[in-house]
Enzyme design. Structure first.
Site, short mmCIF file in Angstrom:
data_model
loop_
_atom_site.label_atom_id
_atom_site.label_comp_id
_atom_site.label_asym_id
_atom_site.label_seq_id
_atom_site.Cartn_x
_atom_site.Cartn_y
_atom_site.Cartn_z
N ASP A 29 0.86 -1.19 0.00
CA ASP A 29 0.00 0.00 0.00
C ASP A 29 0.90 1.24 0.00
O ASP A 29 1.92 1.29 0.69
CB ASP A 29 -0.91 0.00 1.24
CG ASP A 29 -2.06 0.99 1.09
OD1 ASP A 29 -3.21 0.54 0.99
OD2 ASP A 29 -1.80 2.21 1.06
N ASN A 86 -13.22 -3.09 2.11
CA ASN A 86 -14.18 -2.01 2.24
C ASN A 86 -15.11 -2.02 1.03
O ASN A 86 -14.64 -2.12 -0.11
CB ASN A 86 -13.46 -0.66 2.31
CG ASN A 86 -12.56 -0.55 3.53
OD1 ASN A 86 -12.90 -1.04 4.60
ND2 ASN A 86 -11.40 0.09 3.38
N GLY A 92 -15.39 3.35 3.33
CA GLY A 92 -14.02 3.80 3.12
C GLY A 92 -13.39 3.33 1.83
O GLY A 92 -12.19 3.53 1.62
N SER A 94 -12.05 3.62 -1.64
CA SER A 94 -11.66 4.77 -2.46
C SER A 94 -11.18 4.34 -3.85
O SER A 94 -11.14 5.16 -4.76
CB SER A 94 -10.57 5.58 -1.75
OG SER A 94 -9.43 4.78 -1.52
N HIS A 99 -10.22 -5.14 -3.45
CA HIS A 99 -8.90 -5.46 -2.91
C HIS A 99 -9.07 -5.79 -1.44
O HIS A 99 -9.92 -5.25 -0.76
CB HIS A 99 -7.93 -4.29 -3.08
CG HIS A 99 -8.49 -2.97 -2.64
ND1 HIS A 99 -9.35 -2.24 -3.43
CD2 HIS A 99 -8.34 -2.28 -1.49
CE1 HIS A 99 -9.70 -1.15 -2.79
NE2 HIS A 99 -9.11 -1.14 -1.60
P1 5GP Z 1 -9.69 1.56 -0.05
O1 5GP Z 1 -9.76 2.93 0.58
O2 5GP Z 1 -10.33 1.58 -1.43
O3 5GP Z 1 -10.20 0.44 0.81
O4 5GP Z 1 -8.15 1.25 -0.24
C1 5GP Z 1 -7.40 1.79 -1.25
C2 5GP Z 1 -5.96 1.72 -0.84
O5 5GP Z 1 -5.17 1.94 -1.97
C3 5GP Z 1 -5.56 2.79 0.18
O6 5GP Z 1 -5.07 2.15 1.36
C4 5GP Z 1 -4.50 3.60 -0.52
O7 5GP Z 1 -3.44 4.00 0.33
C5 5GP Z 1 -4.03 2.68 -1.62
N1 5GP Z 1 -3.57 3.36 -2.82
C6 5GP Z 1 -4.16 4.42 -3.43
N2 5GP Z 1 -3.47 4.76 -4.52
C7 5GP Z 1 -2.43 3.89 -4.61
C8 5GP Z 1 -1.35 3.75 -5.55
O8 5GP Z 1 -1.21 4.48 -6.53
N3 5GP Z 1 -0.46 2.76 -5.30
C9 5GP Z 1 -0.58 1.90 -4.23
N4 5GP Z 1 0.35 0.97 -4.09
N5 5GP Z 1 -1.59 2.01 -3.34
C10 5GP Z 1 -2.49 2.99 -3.53
#
Ligand code: 5GP
Ligand code: ZN
Length: 113
Positions: A29, A86, A92, A94, A99
């Site tokens: 992440d 999520n 949450g 995003s 994933h």
């Molecule tokens: P969500 O909020 O959708 O459950 O998790 C998305 C995750 O993706 C977040 O923890 C965020 O830090 C990670 N993330 C967002 N953009 C990128 C990226 O460009 N590269 C990587 N490796 N992780 C990302």
């Protein structure tokens, strides 16, 4: 399709690859919330958990098996780790490509924020 994780899976956007096989990819992440914070995602684009078909059951089971393997590889299987998925903005989410967050290496509190 304008999907960040599809671009990472295709190698169009760089990421630290931890694991991959024919079905899934695991990356670091970019904004880690624990010493071990990995994202396990299917190579196939699925926007949210609500879009899962029964035919995806094996895929989701495989993602859990990859989490189990990562825990063993990081030597944290016994101390404990957390997996989180999520679904939609209120929870949450995003990035709209499903994933599994794999978090470990520190004590985990409950309830989560
Ligand atoms: P969500 O909020 O959708 O459950 O998790 C998305 C995750 O993706 C977040 O923890 C965020 O830090 C990670 N993330 C967002 N953009 C990128 C990226 O460009 N590269 C990587 N490796 N992780 C990302
Ligand atoms: Zn995608």
């Amino acid at each position: 399709m304008d999907c960040l994780f599809c671009k990472i899976i295709k190698g169009e956007i760089p990421a630290k690859l931890i694991y991959q096989d024919d079905k899934v990819v695991a990356i670091d992440d970019i904004n880690p919330q624990a010493p071990h914070h990995k994202l396990i995602m299917p190579k196939k684009h699925i926007a949210t958990l609500n879009d899962l078909a029964t035919a995806d059951n094996e895929l989701i089971g495989h993602m859990v098996q990859v989490a189990k393997k990562l825990a063993k590889d990081f030597n944290i299987a016994e101390e404990g780790y957390r997996v989180v998925m999520n679904c939609n903005a209120g929870a949450g989410q995003s990035v709209f490509h499903i994933h599994m967050h794999f978090l470990g290496g520190r004590p985990m509190m409950w309830p989560p924020g």
